[in-house]
Design a protein around this motif. Structure first.
Motif, PDB file in Angstrom:
ATOM      1  N   ARG A  21       5.511   1.979 -20.592  1.00  8.18           N
ATOM      2  CA  ARG A  21       6.496   1.828 -19.511  1.00  8.18           C
ATOM      3  C   ARG A  21       5.841   1.279 -18.249  1.00  8.18           C
ATOM      4  N   CYS A  22       4.532   1.494 -18.104  1.00 15.77           N
ATOM      5  CA  CYS A  22       3.807   0.929 -16.971  1.00 15.77           C
ATOM      6  C   CYS A  22       3.464  -0.530 -17.265  1.00 15.77           C
ATOM      7  N   SER A  23       3.417  -1.330 -16.220  1.00 15.38           N
ATOM      8  CA  SER A  23       3.066  -2.734 -16.399  1.00 15.38           C
ATOM      9  C   SER A  23       1.605  -2.873 -16.798  1.00 15.38           C
ATOM     10  N   ALA A  24       1.279  -4.005 -17.391  1.00 15.48           N
ATOM     11  CA  ALA A  24      -0.102  -4.258 -17.813  1.00 15.48           C
ATOM     12  C   ALA A  24      -1.033  -4.271 -16.603  1.00 15.48           C
ATOM     13  N   GLY A  25      -0.546  -4.807 -15.488  1.00 10.82           N
ATOM     14  CA  GLY A  25      -1.367  -4.852 -14.281  1.00 10.82           C
ATOM     15  C   GLY A  25      -1.682  -3.472 -13.746  1.00 10.82           C
ATOM     16  N   LEU A  26      -0.698  -2.568 -13.776  1.00 12.41           N
ATOM     17  CA  LEU A  26      -0.924  -1.206 -13.295  1.00 12.41           C
ATOM     18  C   LEU A  26      -1.880  -0.457 -14.223  1.00 12.41           C
ATOM     19  N   THR A  27      -1.711  -0.649 -15.506  1.00 10.79           N
ATOM     20  CA  THR A  27      -2.612   0.015 -16.460  1.00 10.79           C
ATOM     21  C   THR A  27      -4.049  -0.461 -16.276  1.00 10.79           C
ATOM     22  N   GLU A  28      -4.231  -1.763 -16.117  1.00  8.78           N
ATOM     23  CA  GLU A  28      -5.573  -2.317 -15.906  1.00  8.78           C
ATOM     24  C   GLU A  28      -6.203  -1.775 -14.637  1.00  8.78           C
ATOM     25  N   CYS A  29      -5.426  -1.767 -13.543  1.00  8.79           N
ATOM     26  CA  CYS A  29      -5.949  -1.267 -12.273  1.00  8.79           C
ATOM     27  C   CYS A  29      -6.272   0.227 -12.354  1.00  8.79           C
ATOM     28  N   THR A  30      -5.460   0.964 -13.099  1.00  2.00           N
ATOM     29  CA  THR A  30      -5.709   2.402 -13.276  1.00  2.00           C
ATOM     30  C   THR A  30      -7.006   2.644 -14.026  1.00  2.00           C
ATOM     31  N   LEU A  31      -7.257   1.864 -15.063  1.00  3.38           N
ATOM     32  CA  LEU A  31      -8.511   1.984 -15.811  1.00  3.38           C
ATOM     33  C   LEU A  31      -9.712   1.662 -14.926  1.00  3.38           C
ATOM     34  N   HIS A  88     -12.373  13.645 -23.307  1.00  6.05           N
ATOM     35  CA  HIS A  88     -11.704  13.338 -24.571  1.00  6.05           C
ATOM     36  C   HIS A  88     -10.415  12.566 -24.344  1.00  6.05           C
ATOM     37  N   GLU A  89      -9.643  12.952 -23.349  1.00  4.14           N
ATOM     38  CA  GLU A  89      -8.372  12.272 -23.076  1.00  4.14           C
ATOM     39  C   GLU A  89      -8.606  10.811 -22.692  1.00  4.14           C
ATOM     40  N   LEU A  90      -9.535  10.576 -21.767  1.00  4.88           N
ATOM     41  CA  LEU A  90      -9.770   9.215 -21.294  1.00  4.88           C
ATOM     42  C   LEU A  90     -10.422   8.355 -22.371  1.00  4.88           C
ATOM     43  N   LEU A  91     -11.354   8.938 -23.129  1.00  2.00           N
ATOM     44  CA  LEU A  91     -11.996   8.183 -24.203  1.00  2.00           C
ATOM     45  C   LEU A  91     -10.984   7.801 -25.278  1.00  2.00           C
ATOM     46  N   SER A  92     -10.117   8.729 -25.638  1.00  2.96           N
ATOM     47  CA  SER A  92      -9.111   8.457 -26.668  1.00  2.96           C
ATOM     48  C   SER A  92      -8.165   7.347 -26.218  1.00  2.96           C
ATOM     49  N   TYR A  93      -7.791   7.370 -24.925  1.00  3.29           N
ATOM     50  CA  TYR A  93      -6.881   6.345 -24.422  1.00  3.29           C
ATOM     51  C   TYR A  93      -7.557   4.973 -24.436  1.00  3.29           C
ATOM     52  N   ALA A  94      -8.798   4.919 -23.957  1.00  8.43           N
ATOM     53  CA  ALA A  94      -9.510   3.641 -23.915  1.00  8.43           C
ATOM     54  C   ALA A  94      -9.693   3.076 -25.327  1.00  8.43           C
ATOM     55  N   CYS A  95     -10.015   3.926 -26.287  1.00  4.85           N
ATOM     56  CA  CYS A  95     -10.183   3.471 -27.671  1.00  4.85           C
ATOM     57  C   CYS A  95      -8.856   2.996 -28.254  1.00  4.85           C
TER      58      CYS A  95
END
Length: 417
Positions: A64-74, A94-101
């Motif tokens: 639901r978030c835009s690609a730009g917002l997701t990229e900036c959040t990362l 674990h949460e952040l690693l799982s999301y990035a993977c």
């Protein structure tokens, strides 16, 4: 008192920005927070948890978030993680690693409804993995190592980036993330492949094997790791000298922690070497046990046989046009001989050939490094006893001489057409 005052100032600076991101998660709000983070020299773990909360809530919204917002959040999360001295929170890790993977896995990302990743988005996800692994305390990494399927997924997506047609910096960062995942500091590796750097061989050798507690689990993924990284160093011309050198030293690190003979006890090697169960608070499942490799002498012998084919391919780097690649080849051969001379018996003659060949390199930096490596290896063989360096080199020379007529005939036949 000074640290407490600095923490209060950081909190006063970041609090309104975090509130804004929480109430109205937009690209502009996330970038403003990221810009504020740049000015901070460090961050207290408590403040880190506070700042990551609104960012984690953004990621939980999914596509639901835009690609730009997701990229900036990362990117924000990567910066926050780099600001803390250590990361002790397993749940956050674990949460952040799982999301990035998940974002780097094409199939999982498509199933979740995300669009195709841009190069910038991919780099942000890889940098987050690298930061998490670099800052995680050993017990956090050990817990990941005990979850072999998740560790394997992380390794798999990073290898996918490495062998993809992504830009050089993205692929190189994925290699450094693999190094951080193994418990080593990748910055030292980057220093060694720099133009002006002159690596000290004992320091390189120590780094290659340090922090390897629990890393025997990487043996389960050694075939895939070795195949991908060998392909990079032997066929990926467009990745550049630095990329090839980083790939070669990354492979060296992962080979050593998987096959280091110092862990061999009575013909068996325990895999994985885990932290105490009371600390890990986890029990490997049936799927994890099926993926484990028992590093017995039989396994080491079989691995040596297969690795010798890949090592033989990589020996072609002695003729590479880039002197930094040839210097990395010295570090590769030297480190493997010193750490694995008992387990990689078929590879040792090939590695010694690399060192000997590069002692006559036209570049002083390469030749001097190879001469020093040869001196250290000679002393090692004398000290260990039962290892005749002259015999090994003579046997290798005889083998080369025996195939020379065939190679000459092939050369003549090729030009006769």
């Amino acid at each position: 008192m000074a640290a407490e005052a600095a923490g209060k100032r950081a909190f006063e600076l970041l609090r309104p920005l975090c509130v804004r991101v929480m109430k109205a998660p937009t690209v502009e709000a996330a970038r403003e927070l990221d810009n504020a983070l740049v000015s901070l020299p460090s961050m207290h773990p408590a403040l880190m948890e506070y700042v990551t909360l609104p960012l984690r809530l953004i990621l939980r919204q999914g596509p639901r978030c835009s690609a730009g917002l997701t990229e900036c959040t990362l990117q924000c999360l990567s910066r926050v993680i780099r600001l803390v001295d250590v990361l002790q929170n397993w749940e956050l890790f674990h949460e952040l690693l799982s999301y990035a993977c998940m974002m780097l896995d094409d199939k999982m990302r498509a199933e979740a409804g995300y669009s195709t990743l841009t190069d910038e988005h991919t780099l942000a996800a890889v940098e987050l993995i690298q930061g998490l692994c670099l800052k995680a305390i050993p017990i956090v990494r050990w817990k990941l190592y005990s979850l072999l399927t998740e560790l394997g997924h992380c390794i798999s997506v990073l290898l996918g980036v490495i062998q993809s047609p992504r830009p050089r910096d993205v692929r190189r960062t994925a290699m450094l993330a693999l190094v951080a995942l193994s418990g080593a500091n990748p910055q030292l590796l980057m220093d060694w492949v720099g133009v002006a750097s002159e690596p000290r061989l004992p320091e390189v050798c120590t780094w290659m094997g340090e922090g390897s507690a629990g890393c025997s689990v990487f043996a389960s993924f050694l075939p895939g790791i070795s195949q991908v990284l060998t392909n990079v160093v032997t066929t990926s011309d467009f990745i550049g000298q630095t990329g090839i050198a980083v790939a070669l030293l990354t492979w060296t690190r992962l080979l050593i922690i998987s096959t280091n003979t110092k862990e061999v006890v009575a013909g068996e090697v325990a895999t994985p070497m885990e932290a105490p169960p009371t600390q890990l608070n986890t029990t490997p499942g049936p799927d994890t046990k099926s993926l484990m490799v028992t590093r017995s002498n039989v396994w080491l012998s079989d691995t040596d046989e297969k690795l010798s084919l890949l090592v033989h391919r990589a020996t072609s780097l002695v003729g590479h046009s880039g002197w930094r690649v040839r210097r990395a080849a010295v570090l590769w051969a030297y480190s493997l001989v010193v750490h694995c001379y008992h387990s990689l018996l078929k590879c040792v003659p090939l590695l010694l050939e690399v060192i000997v060949t590069l002692t006559t390199d036209e570049y002083k930096q390469v030749a001097e490094q190879a001469e020093e490596a040869m001196h250290i290896v000679s002393e090692l063989f004398v000290r260990e006893g039962g290892l005749n360096l002259t015999f090994i080199l003579e046997e290798r020379l005889f083998g080369l001489a025996s195939v020379l007529p065939r190679l000459m005939r092939q050369h003549v036949d090729m030009f006769s057409w």
